[in-house]
Design an enzyme around this catalytic site. Structure first.
Site, PDB file in Angstrom:
ATOM      1  N   ASP A  67      22.289  64.390 -70.330  1.00  0.00           N
ATOM      2  CA  ASP A  67      21.147  64.969 -71.044  1.00  0.00           C
ATOM      3  C   ASP A  67      21.612  66.001 -72.067  1.00  0.00           C
ATOM      4  O   ASP A  67      22.772  66.411 -72.067  1.00  0.00           O
ATOM      5  CB  ASP A  67      20.146  65.593 -70.057  1.00  0.00           C
ATOM      6  CG  ASP A  67      20.825  66.397 -68.952  1.00  0.00           C
ATOM      7  OD1 ASP A  67      21.995  66.779 -69.119  1.00  0.00           O
ATOM      8  OD2 ASP A  67      20.176  66.648 -67.921  1.00  0.00           O
ATOM      9  N   ASN A 138      14.026  71.741 -57.911  1.00  0.00           N
ATOM     10  CA  ASN A 138      12.770  70.988 -57.813  1.00  0.00           C
ATOM     11  C   ASN A 138      13.020  69.491 -57.603  1.00  0.00           C
ATOM     12  O   ASN A 138      12.108  68.690 -57.707  1.00  0.00           O
ATOM     13  CB  ASN A 138      11.917  71.213 -59.078  1.00  0.00           C
ATOM     14  CG  ASN A 138      12.541  70.610 -60.327  1.00  0.00           C
ATOM     15  OD1 ASN A 138      13.666  70.099 -60.296  1.00  0.00           O
ATOM     16  ND2 ASN A 138      11.814  70.658 -61.438  1.00  0.00           N
ATOM     17  N   HIS A 140      14.933  67.513 -59.462  1.00  0.00           N
ATOM     18  CA  HIS A 140      15.220  66.666 -60.635  1.00  0.00           C
ATOM     19  C   HIS A 140      16.665  66.192 -60.610  1.00  0.00           C
ATOM     20  O   HIS A 140      17.542  66.852 -60.061  1.00  0.00           O
ATOM     21  CB  HIS A 140      14.838  67.349 -61.955  1.00  0.00           C
ATOM     22  CG  HIS A 140      15.688  68.486 -62.393  1.00  0.00           C
ATOM     23  ND1 HIS A 140      15.248  69.455 -63.275  1.00  0.00           N
ATOM     24  CD2 HIS A 140      16.970  68.826 -62.108  1.00  0.00           C
ATOM     25  CE1 HIS A 140      16.209  70.313 -63.497  1.00  0.00           C
ATOM     26  NE2 HIS A 140      17.256  69.967 -62.809  1.00  0.00           N
ATOM     27  N   GLU A 145      12.103  65.122 -64.381  1.00  0.00           N
ATOM     28  CA  GLU A 145      11.327  66.108 -63.652  1.00  0.00           C
ATOM     29  C   GLU A 145      10.351  65.414 -62.694  1.00  0.00           C
ATOM     30  O   GLU A 145      10.108  64.208 -62.826  1.00  0.00           O
ATOM     31  CB  GLU A 145      10.549  66.983 -64.649  1.00  0.00           C
ATOM     32  CG  GLU A 145      11.425  67.739 -65.641  1.00  0.00           C
ATOM     33  CD  GLU A 145      12.200  68.909 -65.006  1.00  0.00           C
ATOM     34  OE1 GLU A 145      12.395  68.943 -63.779  1.00  0.00           O
ATOM     35  OE2 GLU A 145      12.618  69.802 -65.786  1.00  0.00           O
TER      36      GLU A 145
HETATM   37  P1  PGA Z   1      22.875  73.759 -61.877  1.00  0.00           P
HETATM   38  O1  PGA Z   1      21.763  72.743 -62.336  1.00  0.00           O
HETATM   39  O2  PGA Z   1      24.126  72.972 -61.719  1.00  0.00           O
HETATM   40  O3  PGA Z   1      23.010  74.757 -62.980  1.00  0.00           O
HETATM   41  O4  PGA Z   1      22.407  74.344 -60.578  1.00  0.00           O
HETATM   42  C1  PGA Z   1      21.680  71.505 -61.703  1.00  0.00           C
HETATM   43  C2  PGA Z   1      20.503  70.733 -62.217  1.00  0.00           C
HETATM   44  O5  PGA Z   1      19.506  71.356 -62.632  1.00  0.00           O
HETATM   45  O6  PGA Z   1      20.564  69.500 -62.221  1.00  0.00           O
END
Ligand code: PGA
Length: 240
Positions: A67, A138, A140, A145
């Site tokens: 992404d 959450n 994702h 999302e």
């Molecule tokens: P993070 O994010 O590695 O910064 O915890 C992971 C994600 O949101 O997929």
């Protein structure tokens, strides 16, 4: 699903790096799906130190990042995922820059809803051999999302409020956090031949629990799309 527990993020990161290096040694033309964020950072550091020992070459490896943000302010361009990857991995290895792929350039302003050209590009490359994933609090995966469809393709996404909150730790002001991103879809991700998901820290426990005990896809927890993947390895420091 293979859940590997490690005492620390450091130990888990070493394991992740070893799995990638092993994959490249077995197939020098490996197609690698890559993730950003604080989760994989140490893993990339271990890969680059192995590379310095001339242990592995990325010359023929192709990468597809999951992404990228859109709508970053100019002074925040060092928050782009391309910048993150250059800094943490690409600038330290012998990858051919033409083999690096992102679904969009972070500075693109002419946005459209559909970026499924990226899925076609991945398919043309032979599909993703190893996909690295983090997981959001959450649930994702990439920026799919809650509410994402199981058949979703690479597309423009409105980031969830909880994601904007979580990502605000990297910005001076929460209002500077981009509200949109282009993300590989769920369908794209689950087509990967092998998936390695990293999850460290208790803030990921609820989402990881949903995945580990899932018996079907639950749109409220996009990570559950992986519940029946035939080659999923979870690397975690969370005890179950
Ligand atoms: P993070 O994010 O590695 O910064 O915890 C992971 C994600 O949101 O997929």
């Amino acid at each position: 699903m293979n859940v590997l527990y490690f005492k620390s993020k450091e130990d888990g990161s070493i394991k992740g790096a070893e799995l990638i290096i092993e994959g490249i040694k077995q197939n020098k033309n490996l197609v690698l799906g890559l993730a950003t964020g604080s989760t994989p950072e140490q893993m990339y550091n271990y890969i680059t130190s192995n590379y310095k020992n001339k242990d592995v070459s990325f010359k023929d490896v192709k990468t597809f990042n999951l992404d990228e943000y859109v709508g970053l302010k100019n002074e925040d361009e060092n928050q782009s995922y391309r910048y993150f990857m250059d800094k943490n991995l690409f600038n330290h290895i012998d990858i051919n820059k033409e083999n690096i792929n992102f679904p969009i350039n972070f500075s693109e302003t002419n946005l459209k809803p559909d970026y499924s050209y990226y899925d076609e590009l991945i398919a043309k490359a032979g599909g993703i051999d190893i996909q690295i994933l983090g997981i959001g609090n959450n649930g994702h995966i990439a920026f799919n999302e809650p509410g994402s469809k199981i058949g979703s393709k690479t597309r423009l996404i409105d980031l969830a409020e909880s994601t904007i909150q979580a990502n605000s730790r990297f910005f001076k002001d929460i209002n500077d956090v981009p509200k949109k991103a282009v993300s590989m879809g769920i369908d794209t991700i689950i087509k990967a031949k092998k998936i390695i998901l990293l999850a460290f820290g208790d803030s990921k426990k609820e989402a990881l629990t949903k995945l580990i005990y899932a018996k079907s896809y639950d749109e409220n927890w996009p990570c559950t799309a992986l519940w029946n993947h035939k080659d999923l390895t979870i690397i975690t420091d969370i005890e179950f």
